[in-house]
Design a protein around this motif. Structure first.
Motif, PDB file in Angstrom:
ATOM      1  N   LEU A  22    -114.562  53.160-124.585  1.00 31.87           N
ATOM      2  CA  LEU A  22    -113.898  52.919-125.857  1.00 31.87           C
ATOM      3  C   LEU A  22    -112.959  51.718-125.829  1.00 31.87           C
ATOM      4  O   LEU A  22    -112.537  51.239-126.879  1.00 31.87           O
ATOM      5  N   THR A  23    -112.620  51.244-124.650  1.00 35.15           N
ATOM      6  CA  THR A  23    -111.662  50.135-124.586  1.00 35.15           C
ATOM      7  C   THR A  23    -112.338  48.838-125.016  1.00 35.15           C
ATOM      8  O   THR A  23    -113.536  48.637-124.776  1.00 35.15           O
ATOM      9  N   PRO A  24    -111.549  47.955-125.666  1.00 35.13           N
ATOM     10  CA  PRO A  24    -112.151  46.731-126.214  1.00 35.13           C
ATOM     11  C   PRO A  24    -112.692  45.784-125.137  1.00 35.13           C
ATOM     12  O   PRO A  24    -113.707  45.141-125.347  1.00 35.13           O
ATOM     13  N   ASP A  25    -112.012  45.716-123.985  1.00 31.03           N
ATOM     14  CA  ASP A  25    -112.482  44.783-122.965  1.00 31.03           C
ATOM     15  C   ASP A  25    -113.171  45.511-121.816  1.00 31.03           C
ATOM     16  O   ASP A  25    -113.019  45.176-120.646  1.00 31.03           O
ATOM     17  N   CYS A  26    -113.910  46.513-122.168  1.00 30.29           N
ATOM     18  CA  CYS A  26    -114.608  47.320-121.164  1.00 30.29           C
ATOM     19  C   CYS A  26    -115.682  46.504-120.454  1.00 30.29           C
ATOM     20  O   CYS A  26    -116.375  45.695-121.073  1.00 30.29           O
TER      21      CYS A  26
END
Lengths: 318, 548
Positions: A22-26
């Motif tokens: 779910l993290t933007p910079d995954c």
């Protein structure tokens, strides 16, 4: 390590940790080794801090870890010297589930010291994750990039010890960015390794409050972890948190132990002033001649019994 | 005419018999040649011999002079063959008859005088151990001091060639020049294990004594370190002090020499043999009676510390035989030096073999070493900040390898005394020590001497000798009686071993240490407190290693 092969999972894989996805910079995918248990990852906490940790860090972690692991909290950290090492290692001591996020390739291990931890994590059913393949060497930027995965995998972060300029701040920022909470453990105002954490507690981070942790329940309250099993606390001064004690002391209460009054006094003062040297204890407790002999006797006995331990020539209560 | 002269050369420090053949023939061009694997220094003796003979008023023959050194396949080096060659030429030219059983040894100066020559003591010891009591050794007068302590050796002190010539001519009598000392025979002295104070004292550290040595009573505090030092010196256990710069590690080491008892007669012979063989006696001293204290710098080479080299030299570990080898800043020594120390520490001898020589030298020393707790030196120090990371610290201590560490019985951490003590100490730096303090020093000396002689008596019969020289100790002969442990102690030792992960070897060390502690405490049996104390010396080192 033999018997453990690394595997690669991409972000679309059902096995990919959802909180990280779910993290933007995954990262598009990660390599992993060991036991990937998504259920356990739901209740996870990052414990990070300086590489040059002091004895205080070990004491704090030994205090908190039994309750954390008994309540099935997963400990995520960055697999480096210092606080990271202690977090992984003490978590394993108490049979907890720990996730190590490597700042280098999944098969790379810098020193024999770290290799033994690496192997221990795998054999104790822990998980090792890295976004770098094989023997990718550590670089300055890999450490920073690794912090976002640590933050992404956990509900929040506890900074145990940090100097004023510390990489832990990056992990904390990322945690806030992903909607997690940041805790810090207050320390001595004279210790360099606690200046960063104390400053965080005082000033907050980017306008967000940093929660000071004075006892383990603060962590449970902050992250709304269920407070399940609670270790029976012995009110006596002598509480053994170590599991790996010598055969002399099993899990019996303090009444079964033969500890003389002199030894109790010694213990008391070592507890009060952590890190006393032999000469200092001698000065405090014994003034007569040849007393060094009895002190050597008592200190070694207390060590074998597991009440105190020696670190770099200084004595600490266990 | 052909003349044969007996002599010896030194192979390392061991004397080897050599026969010098001198042949002077009228045929052929006048020349002077030396054959028989003569090294550079032996070749050069041609010039010294020629000049010395002429300066002493003798003719040097204008004939073909040939010298052969037998056995001819043994490489020979050193200046000690000057005298036998000159004696041979004298006998040849003037037709003198050399006495039977004569042995010549010495270096010549151009004026005909005999210089101090190293190794005369070894020569005498060889004659004694081989029972050659009728052999007369013609040696330089300047080397006589070392010979005087060997009862039963016949020697003829010669100060110049003229004296020899006069004697050979019959101008002086033989008996008046032979030195022989009163006293017991060698067989008795070699068995004499008691501390022996007779004879003249040679004090190698005398010149620097006032600067270097200090009284242990003048060191304030540091009771644990002092106790450990007492145990170490009493039982000859190797010891390592770990502490920050300026905490007093070197001070403690400097307080060692005054604490050591004099060498026993046998030990004294062994040490003198090494010192004479390497030219350290200088003609001024007779017998080394004070245990040597050697402190080589950490930049020293392997050959310097261990011995050997292209031309053989005795190393520091042998010069420290029966004494102390003090290695300040142990981890700063080169890895090769540290690793090379392992074997001599265990076997107490070192066998050095090169193409030119093969030498067995005793190396029975006590290792006293110091180390900092980390490269910057201030780990664990309250007044300074340590700048070392964990990897640096591990790397620093990894230089002291496991096998070397295994041979160090006692590890003691040291911290700076508190400031009040320092001020007291500083205001009166070399203050006369009070009577009470003097008493403590004397008491320590007494304890160390007593325990050493007690343990030596116990070892009696277990020592291995070669040529009367102790080369090692047979450990198996010594177990049993003095090392029996009762049930409680065995249980305690087991608990401690699981707690601290002590290897079998470490446990053996603990028991050995406990034996010494029991001896210091004048107890017949090893008690719980002794074992606990011994364990404390084993576990301190581990505490410098984080989590490993």
């Amino acid at each position: 390590m033999q018997g453990f092969n690394s595997d690669y999972i991409c972000i679309k894989d059902p096995r990919f940790p959802p909180s990280l996805a779910l993290t933007p910079d995954c990262p598009v995918g990660v390599y992993f080794k060991g036991n990937l248990d998504l259920g356990k990852l739901q209740k996870s906490l990052a414990i990070v801090g300086t590489r040059r940790c002091s004895r205080y860090c070990t004491e704090v972690l030994k205090l908190f870890m039994p309750e954390l692991t008994l309540n099935k909290v997963t400990i995520v950290s960055g697999f480096m010297y210092g606080v990271d090492y202690e977090a992984h290692s003490i978590c394993l001591d108490f049979d907890g589930y720990t996730v190590a996020v490597l700042p280098f390739g999944i098969d790379f291990c810098p020193t024999s010291y770290m290799t033994s931890l690496y192997n221990r994590i795998l054999t104790h059913g822990g998980l090792i994750i890295s976004e770098y393949p094989e023997k990718h060497p550590p670089e300055k930027w890999t450490f920073i990039a690794r912090n976002r995965i640590v933050a992404g995998l956990s509900a929040g972060v506890v900074i145990v010890e940090a100097a004023l300029k510390s990489g832990s701040i990056i992990t904390a920022r990322k945690t806030l960015e992903y909607g997690g909470k940041v805790c810090a453990i207050p320390g001595s105002i004279t210790a360099d390794t606690s200046k960063g954490t104390n400053e965080l507690i005082k000033m907050g981070l980017d306008g967000n409050a940093v929660i000071p942790v004075n006892q383990v329940s603060d962590i449970f309250d902050t992250f709304s972890f269920k407070w399940g099993l609670k270790e029976e606390r012995l009110s006596d001064e002598i509480v053994f948190r170590h599991k790996n004690l010598s055969g002399l002391i099993t899990n019996k209460g303090p009444n079964d132990l033969h500890v003389s009054q002199v030894e109790r006094n010694l213990l008391q003062s070592i507890k009060l002033n952590s890190g006393l040297t032999f000469e200092e204890i001698l000065e405090q407790h014994f003034n007569d001649n040849n007393s060094e002999l009895s002190l050597i006797y008592y200190l070694t006995k207390l060590q074998i019994q597991g009440f105190i331990e020696e670190g770099g020539g200084r004595y600490y209560a266990c | 005419m052909l003349v044969r002269v007996n002599s010896i050369i030194l192979n390392g420090i061991d004397p080897v018999r050599v026969i010098v053949e001198v042949n002077i023939t009228g045929r052929g061009f006048p020349s002077f040649d030396i054959v028989g694997m003569a090294g550079k220094s032996v070749q050069e003796s041609k010039e010294r011999v020629r000049s010395a003979l002429i300066a002493s008023g003798y003719d040097f023959p204008q004939k073909k002079v040939l010298v052969n050194l037998m056995p001819a396949d043994l490489p020979k080096d050193g200046t000690c063959l000057d005298f036998p060659i000159a004696a041979g030429i004298l006998a040849c030219v003037y037709g003198y008859k050399l006495p039977k059983n004569a042995l010549f040894y010495g270096e010549l100066a151009l004026g005909g005088e005999l210089n101090y020559t190293k190794g005369c003591f070894n020569l005498g010891l060889m004659l004694l151990t081989q029972g050659e009591v009728t052999t007369v050794a013609f040696i330089p007068t300047k080397s006589v001091k070392e010979m005087e302590h060997l009862d039963g050796v016949l020697f003829f002190p010669t100060s110049n060639l003229k004296e020899l010539g006069d004697f050979l001519e019959g101008k002086t009598t033989f008996s008046s020049r032979v030195g022989k000392l009163k006293g017991s025979s060698l067989t008795n002295t070699l068995q004499d294990k008691k501390i022996c104070g007779q004879g003249k004292v040679m004090n190698l550290t005398k010149e620097i004594k006032s600067d270097f040595e200090i009284d242990i009573a003048s060191i304030k505090g540091q009771k644990r370190a002092k106790r450990a030092l007492l145990i170490s010196l009493s039982g000859k256990h190797n010891i390592l002090f770990i502490g920050s710069p300026g905490c007093g590690k070197t001070m403690l080491a400097r307080s060692i020499p005054p604490l050591l008892p004099k060498l026993s007669y046998t030990d004294s012979l062994e040490v003198t043999r090494i010192y004479s063989g390497s030219g350290f006696m200088d003609g001024k001293y007779g017998l080394v009676e004070i245990p040597p204290f050697r402190s080589p710098h950490h930049t020293s080479s392997v050959a310097g510390i261990i011995g050997g080299g292209n031309r053989f030299k005795v190393g520091e570990i042998s010069l420290a035989h029966k004494g102390i080898l003090f290695l300040d800043e142990l981890p700063e020594f080169s890895l090769q030096v540290l690793d090379a120390l392992r074997q001599p520490l265990e076997t107490k001898t070192i066998s050095l073999i090169k193409s030119g020589y093969s030498v067995l030298v005793p190396t029975d020393f006590v290792l006293v070493a110091t180390a900092n707790p980390c490269p910057c030196g201030y780990f664990g120090d309250r007044s300074h900040k340590c700048i070392c990371g964990l990897p640096q610290r591990q790397r620093y201590f990894s230089r002291i390898s496991g096998p070397l560490l295994d041979r160090i019985d006692i590890v003691v951490p040291i911290f700076s005394s508190n400031e009040a003590d320092f001020v007291n100490n500083f205001s009166s730096p070399i203050a006369p020590t009070s009577n009470q303090e003097l008493d403590t020093t004397l008491k320590l000396q007494e304890v160390i001497a007593k325990v050493q002689s007690l343990q030596r008596d116990r070892m009696l019969g277990a020592e291995k000798h070669i040529l009367g020289i102790t080369v090692g100790i047979d450990n198996n002969k010594n177990k049993s009686k003095y090392y029996t442990l009762n049930k409680n102690i065995i249980k305690l030792l087991e608990q401690a071993s699981t707690k601290f992960n002590l290897s079998i070897r470490s446990q053996t060390k603990v028991i050995k240490l406990a034996r010494t502690i029991a001896d210091v405490e004048e107890k017949v049996e090893i008690e719980v407190s002794h074992i606990l104390e011994a364990i404390s010396y084993q576990t301190s080192y581990l505490s410098f290693f984080p989590n490993s």
